[in-house]
Design a protein around this motif. Structure first.
Motif, PDB file in Angstrom:
ATOM      1  N   ARG A  62       0.869  -1.189   0.000  1.00 56.91           N
ATOM      2  CA  ARG A  62       0.000   0.000   0.000  1.00 56.91           C
ATOM      3  C   ARG A  62       0.891   1.219   0.000  1.00 56.91           C
ATOM      4  O   ARG A  62       1.930   1.231   0.663  1.00 56.91           O
ATOM      5  CB  ARG A  62      -0.869   0.046   1.278  1.00 56.91           C
ATOM      6  CG  ARG A  62      -1.846  -1.099   1.444  1.00 56.91           C
ATOM      7  CD  ARG A  62      -3.025  -0.959   0.503  1.00 56.91           C
ATOM      8  NE  ARG A  62      -3.991  -2.039   0.635  1.00 56.91           N
ATOM      9  CZ  ARG A  62      -3.944  -3.182  -0.041  1.00 56.91           C
ATOM     10  NH1 ARG A  62      -2.944  -3.415  -0.877  1.00 56.91           N
ATOM     11  NH2 ARG A  62      -4.891  -4.096   0.103  1.00 56.91           N
ATOM     12  N   SER A  72      -3.926   2.142  -3.920  1.00 54.32           N
ATOM     13  CA  SER A  72      -3.956   0.709  -4.217  1.00 54.32           C
ATOM     14  C   SER A  72      -2.772   0.274  -5.081  1.00 54.32           C
ATOM     15  O   SER A  72      -2.327   1.020  -5.955  1.00 54.32           O
ATOM     16  CB  SER A  72      -5.267   0.393  -4.940  1.00 54.32           C
ATOM     17  OG  SER A  72      -5.112  -0.703  -5.798  1.00 54.32           O
ATOM     18  N   PRO A  73      -2.293  -0.940  -4.867  1.00 48.76           N
ATOM     19  CA  PRO A  73      -1.181  -1.441  -5.689  1.00 48.76           C
ATOM     20  C   PRO A  73      -1.537  -1.536  -7.175  1.00 48.76           C
ATOM     21  O   PRO A  73      -0.643  -1.464  -8.024  1.00 48.76           O
ATOM     22  CB  PRO A  73      -0.888  -2.829  -5.104  1.00 48.76           C
ATOM     23  CG  PRO A  73      -2.093  -3.201  -4.315  1.00 48.76           C
ATOM     24  CD  PRO A  73      -2.702  -1.917  -3.852  1.00 48.76           C
ATOM     25  N   GLU A  74      -2.837  -1.675  -7.485  1.00 47.00           N
ATOM     26  CA  GLU A  74      -3.234  -1.727  -8.905  1.00 47.00           C
ATOM     27  C   GLU A  74      -2.811  -0.439  -9.607  1.00 47.00           C
ATOM     28  O   GLU A  74      -2.590  -0.436 -10.812  1.00 47.00           O
ATOM     29  CB  GLU A  74      -4.763  -1.868  -9.055  1.00 47.00           C
ATOM     30  CG  GLU A  74      -5.426  -2.843  -8.103  1.00 47.00           C
ATOM     31  CD  GLU A  74      -5.634  -4.228  -8.693  1.00 47.00           C
ATOM     32  OE1 GLU A  74      -4.933  -4.564  -9.673  1.00 47.00           O
ATOM     33  OE2 GLU A  74      -6.470  -4.967  -8.156  1.00 47.00           O
ATOM     34  N   ALA A  75      -2.719   0.664  -8.851  1.00 42.98           N
ATOM     35  CA  ALA A  75      -2.368   1.964  -9.437  1.00 42.98           C
ATOM     36  C   ALA A  75      -0.864   2.143  -9.586  1.00 42.98           C
ATOM     37  O   ALA A  75      -0.428   2.850 -10.493  1.00 42.98           O
ATOM     38  CB  ALA A  75      -2.953   3.099  -8.592  1.00 42.98           C
ATOM     39  N   PRO A  78       2.028  -1.547 -11.664  1.00 41.10           N
ATOM     40  CA  PRO A  78       2.369  -1.534 -13.094  1.00 41.10           C
ATOM     41  C   PRO A  78       3.414  -0.459 -13.447  1.00 41.10           C
ATOM     42  O   PRO A  78       4.307  -0.716 -14.254  1.00 41.10           O
ATOM     43  CB  PRO A  78       1.030  -1.238 -13.778  1.00 41.10           C
ATOM     44  CG  PRO A  78      -0.004  -1.716 -12.808  1.00 41.10           C
ATOM     45  CD  PRO A  78       0.574  -1.447 -11.440  1.00 41.10           C
ATOM     46  N   ASN A 113       4.387 -11.381  -2.579  1.00 44.79           N
ATOM     47  CA  ASN A 113       4.151 -11.388  -4.028  1.00 44.79           C
ATOM     48  C   ASN A 113       5.406 -10.974  -4.779  1.00 44.79           C
ATOM     49  O   ASN A 113       6.008  -9.943  -4.470  1.00 44.79           O
ATOM     50  CB  ASN A 113       3.024 -10.420  -4.389  1.00 44.79           C
ATOM     51  CG  ASN A 113       1.676 -10.935  -3.944  1.00 44.79           C
ATOM     52  OD1 ASN A 113       1.130 -11.871  -4.523  1.00 44.79           O
ATOM     53  ND2 ASN A 113       1.145 -10.342  -2.875  1.00 44.79           N
ATOM     54  N   SER A 115       6.734 -10.136  -8.638  1.00 45.14           N
ATOM     55  CA  SER A 115       6.243  -9.907  -9.983  1.00 45.14           C
ATOM     56  C   SER A 115       7.156 -10.641 -10.976  1.00 45.14           C
ATOM     57  O   SER A 115       8.354 -10.781 -10.753  1.00 45.14           O
ATOM     58  CB  SER A 115       6.127  -8.406 -10.248  1.00 45.14           C
ATOM     59  OG  SER A 115       7.094  -7.981 -11.136  1.00 45.14           O
ATOM     60  N   ASP A 176      -3.056 -16.908  -8.597  1.00 46.67           N
ATOM     61  CA  ASP A 176      -4.050 -16.643  -9.649  1.00 46.67           C
ATOM     62  C   ASP A 176      -4.275 -17.832 -10.566  1.00 46.67           C
ATOM     63  O   ASP A 176      -4.497 -17.655 -11.766  1.00 46.67           O
ATOM     64  CB  ASP A 176      -3.648 -15.405 -10.481  1.00 46.67           C
ATOM     65  CG  ASP A 176      -3.601 -14.142  -9.642  1.00 46.67           C
ATOM     66  OD1 ASP A 176      -4.099 -14.172  -8.499  1.00 46.67           O
ATOM     67  OD2 ASP A 176      -3.070 -13.131 -10.125  1.00 46.67           O
ATOM     68  N   ASP A 198      -7.648 -18.277  -8.175  1.00 46.21           N
ATOM     69  CA  ASP A 198      -7.920 -16.855  -8.380  1.00 46.21           C
ATOM     70  C   ASP A 198      -9.274 -16.454  -7.795  1.00 46.21           C
ATOM     71  O   ASP A 198     -10.251 -17.195  -7.886  1.00 46.21           O
ATOM     72  CB  ASP A 198      -7.890 -16.525  -9.873  1.00 46.21           C
ATOM     73  CG  ASP A 198      -7.951 -15.034 -10.097  1.00 46.21           C
ATOM     74  OD1 ASP A 198      -6.991 -14.346  -9.724  1.00 46.21           O
ATOM     75  OD2 ASP A 198      -8.988 -14.539 -10.610  1.00 46.21           O
TER      76      ASP A 198
END
Ligand code: C2E
Ligand code: CA
Ligand code: CA
Ligand code: CA
Length: 275
Positions: A62, A72-75, A78, A113, A115, A176, A198
């Motif tokens: 976070r 959020s990590p989604e933001a 990437p 996690n 990547s 996932d 997932d």
């Protein structure tokens, strides 16, 4: 009425420019946020289905932004991947998570996690082992979650990284599973210890017969390969019951609580006499 092509263009360009500016702001913000340790670990409970026993936590990054609150990590993951900042970000989050967790109950497993981008770094295993040594966190209490995507363009390197980590006692989970990113072939490529279903299949388990069939098939696959299965996205008691009936061994999700800060996790563990 139909807008003139010219106007539509002007509007579209302005919005693209705003997106690009927002992205650039995130990128330059991230560059200072990592060394300032503003990217912090949150902890999501993982439980044994059936007994409800807490088995450990998945670490989720976070961004504690000084003015914008939690991001959020989604933001930002990437962007961190595209710019190569993911390596430093990941090691920083790991360092903070292991430092917090080293005096928690030794039975608790901490899942991290990784990547796929990081599996291209020949020194990744050494870097992770260094963080384990520096923090005094035992390797056998650490699990690495991998969602494969580009791993196969350098499978030999990924295998050697994972081999070095497993030699130290680190466990390996395939994240996932069931999505386009993780498939049957990947199960044999690396020495996984666990499969994670997932959350898209789990959250829809009750309404969708297809999802139920897929979760059932993954559970049986895990049984025949002798790989325990974790379901993510357990949102209510009904889903938990169904997973238990199907034979899934572990679960995590909002039913057990939202991911906790270090302080929140410590409070939970203190209440349960696990700290
Ligand atoms: P993931 O590894 O699949 O993580 C699970 C995501 O599902 C998390 O979102 C979690 O908060 C969310 N979730 C948990 N329980 C539930 C539930 O009951 N229902 C639903 N609908 N969702 C639930 P989050 O924290 O936003 O993370 C998103 C993704 O960002 C992660 O997906 C992971 O791929 C990536 N990520 C997060 N932290 C890190 C990190 O430190 N390093 C790397 N490389 N990736 C990270
Ligand atoms: Ca994960
Ligand atoms: Ca996942
Ligand atoms: Ca995911």
């Amino acid at each position: 009425a139909k807008k003139s092509g010219k106007n539509r263009h002007a509007w579209f360009d302005a919005s693209m420019e705003r997106d690009l500016q927002a992205r650039n702001e995130l990128e330059s913000g991230l560059r200072v946020a990592i060394p300032r340790h503003q990217i912090v670990p949150y902890f999501e409970q993982q439980v044994e289905l059936g007994s409800g026993k807490l088995t450990g936590f998945e670490v989720l990054a976070r961004w504690e932004h000084p003015t914008r609150g939690l991001i959020s990590p989604e933001a930002f993951i990437p962007i961190a991947e595209e710019t190569g900042m993911i390596a430093d970000l990941s090691l920083s989050v790991m360092h903070q998570a292991f430092t917090a967790a080293r005096d928690w109950d030794p039975g608790l497993i901490i899942s991290i996690n990784i990547s796929p981008w990081q599996l291209r770094d020949a020194w990744l295993a050494q870097k992770i082992i260094k963080v384990l040594t520096e923090t005094g966190f035992p390797a056998r209490r650490c699990e690495i979650e991998i969602t494969e995507t580009a791993l196969f363009d350098n499978l030999a390197l990924a295998q050697s990284i994972v081999g070095s980590l497993k030699n130290q006692g680190v466990r390996l989970a395939l994240d996932d599973f069931g999505t386009g990113y993780s498939s049957l072939a990947h199960l044999r490529a690396l020495p996984f210890d666990r499969i994670k279903i997932d959350k898209s299949f789990v959250t829809s388990l009750i309404e969708s017969a297809d999802s139920a069939a897929i979760v059932g098939a993954i559970a049986r696959l895990g049984e025949s390969l002798n790989l325990p299965v974790t379901a993510e996205g357990v949102e209510d008691a009904e889903i938990e019951q169904r997973l238990t009936a199907i034979g899934v061994s572990k679960g995590q999700g909002w039913y057990y609580g939202k991911p906790l800060s270090v302080a929140g996790a410590r409070r939970l563990l203190a209440e349960r006499r696990l700290i």
